[in-house]
Design a protein around this motif. Structure first.
Motif, short mmCIF file in Angstrom:
data_model
loop_
_atom_site.label_atom_id
_atom_site.label_comp_id
_atom_site.label_asym_id
_atom_site.label_seq_id
_atom_site.Cartn_x
_atom_site.Cartn_y
_atom_site.Cartn_z
N ARG A 44 0.83 -1.21 0.00
CA ARG A 44 0.00 0.00 0.00
C ARG A 44 0.86 1.26 0.00
O ARG A 44 0.55 2.24 -0.69
CB ARG A 44 -0.92 0.00 1.22
CG ARG A 44 -2.08 -0.98 1.14
CD ARG A 44 -3.10 -0.71 2.23
NE ARG A 44 -2.53 -0.84 3.55
CZ ARG A 44 -2.52 -1.98 4.25
NH1 ARG A 44 -3.03 -3.07 3.73
NH2 ARG A 44 -1.99 -2.01 5.46
N ASN A 45 1.95 1.24 0.77
CA ASN A 45 2.82 2.41 0.86
C ASN A 45 3.49 2.71 -0.48
O ASN A 45 3.57 3.87 -0.90
CB ASN A 45 3.88 2.21 1.94
CG ASN A 45 4.66 3.47 2.23
OD1 ASN A 45 4.09 4.50 2.56
ND2 ASN A 45 5.97 3.39 2.11
N ASN A 48 1.00 4.23 -2.78
CA ASN A 48 0.75 5.63 -2.45
C ASN A 48 1.86 6.52 -2.99
O ASN A 48 1.60 7.60 -3.56
CB ASN A 48 0.62 5.81 -0.94
CG ASN A 48 -0.64 5.19 -0.38
OD1 ASN A 48 -1.61 4.99 -1.10
ND2 ASN A 48 -0.64 4.86 0.90
N TYR A 51 1.61 6.90 -6.66
CA TYR A 51 0.52 7.81 -7.07
C TYR A 51 1.06 9.23 -7.25
O TYR A 51 0.77 9.89 -8.25
CB TYR A 51 -0.59 7.79 -6.03
CG TYR A 51 -1.60 8.90 -6.21
CD1 TYR A 51 -2.61 8.80 -7.15
CD2 TYR A 51 -1.52 10.06 -5.44
CE1 TYR A 51 -3.53 9.83 -7.33
CE2 TYR A 51 -2.43 11.09 -5.60
CZ TYR A 51 -3.43 10.98 -6.56
OH TYR A 51 -4.32 12.00 -6.73
N ALA A 165 5.57 7.93 4.28
CA ALA A 165 4.15 8.18 4.09
C ALA A 165 3.82 9.61 4.52
O ALA A 165 4.43 10.14 5.46
CB ALA A 165 3.33 7.19 4.90
N ASP A 187 4.31 13.11 -0.36
CA ASP A 187 3.52 14.19 -0.96
C ASP A 187 4.33 15.48 -1.12
O ASP A 187 3.89 16.40 -1.82
CB ASP A 187 2.26 14.45 -0.13
CG ASP A 187 2.58 14.81 1.31
OD1 ASP A 187 3.70 14.50 1.78
OD2 ASP A 187 1.70 15.39 1.99
#
Length: 307
Positions: A44-45, A48, A51, A165, A187
């Motif tokens: 999942r990480n 992410n 993305y 994350a 991000d």
């Protein structure tokens, strides 16, 4: 441009779930379950992180993105989470980490994670990623994969970056023995890159390659990919002869009626409903009940039984 997406780990997840269905020891079950949770969390990480990279660079001819690149070379194995390459031949080797409670870095450069009770030391993700870079660099040099100009390979600049994350907390020391700016939240990575690009000097302009050359170089790296295989049964010492785990039949709550046993219409004398316990008791006492399944009341009515 995206040259390679992340490989699916669905088969590994299915295999670990299969092992959990076997009759494992408590230790084996703990280890397999932990491996499954780590795999799913890491998966999942990485998705992410991918993305944010894909959203910014998928339509750019100036950047090449490679996800999940596994290289085997000179006895070394490097599992690279993400590669980001620009036309300056800056190769960003990205190690994606999922530290649930965040991370703390000491003034000595030690990495610590909070385990819910206290801080625990872990392997430096920067050093781990440095080994990936070494394997990648040797693979490129030994195979002469770097773009060339006037017959000479163009120098490649490798950059070591650790992605965390967006929800992770990063505690940095005021001073450290090495640059910690490369430990970045996923991000915020695009802003981190833009700051570096803004500082590019005109002196580096001669290094710039065309978009076609960038794609050609990235495609050569993709061809280095060697998918890994995992023998989880051997890793955790699980024998394929171990029987499947059985789930005990649910017992009725106290005071609740017990359902009639499947396959039996009822007591063979009065027709009353019988439960599984009665059927079992009659089965192990065939001689006493002459092979019949009798309810509790009919059992008491037999000669010699308690009235």
């Amino acid at each position: 441009m995206i040259l390679k997406s992340k490989d699916s780990r669905q088969e590994d997840i299915q295999e670990l779930n299969r092992l959990l269905g076997l009759n494992l020891s408590a230790k084996q079950r703990f280890l397999v379950d932990r491996e499954l949770k780590c795999l799913q969390s890491g998966d999942r990480n990485e998705q992410n992180s991918a993305y944010y990279l894909d959203f910014r660079y998928k339509d750019s001819a100036n950047w090449a993105v490679i996800h999940d690149l596994r290289i085997e070379h000179r006895g070394r194995v490097a599992q690279i989470d993400h590669l980001l390459i620009n036309r300056y031949l800056d190769v960003y080797v990205l190690e994606s980490k999922n530290y649930y409670y965040g991370i703390k870095i000491t003034p000595e450069g030690e990495f610590l994670v909070w385990n819910g009770k206290g801080y625990q030391a872990i392997e430096s993700p920067i050093e781990q990623n440095a080994r990936h870079i070494q394997a990648l660099q040797l693979s490129i040099e030994d195979r002469n994969l770097a773009p060339r100009r006037l017959g000479f390979p163009i120098p490649i600049n490798y950059r070591n970056v650790v992605l965390l994350a967006p929800t992770s907390k990063i505690i940095r020391p005021d001073k450290a023995p090495f640059d910690l700016s490369s430990v970045v939240k996923a991000d915020a990575f695009v802003s981190y890159i833009e700051q570096i690009m803004d500082k590019k000097s005109i002196i580096e302009a001669p290094k710039i390659v065309g978009s076609d050359a960038l794609r050609d170089f990235a495609e050569k790296l993709v061809r280095l990919h060697r998918p890994g295989t995992f023998d989880y049964a051997t890793k955790f010492g699980v024998s394929e002869q171990q029987p499947a785990a059985t789930t005990p039949a649910p017992q009725p709550e106290k005071g609740q009626p017990v359902p009639t046993a499947a396959g039996h219409k009822g007591c063979q004398q009065c027709g009353a409903a019988v439960d599984k316990k009665v059927v079992y008791f009659c089965t192990i006492n065939k001689a006493r009940f002459k092979g019949q399944v009798l309810c509790r009341e009919c059992q008491k009515s037999l000669p010699g039984e308690e009235k």
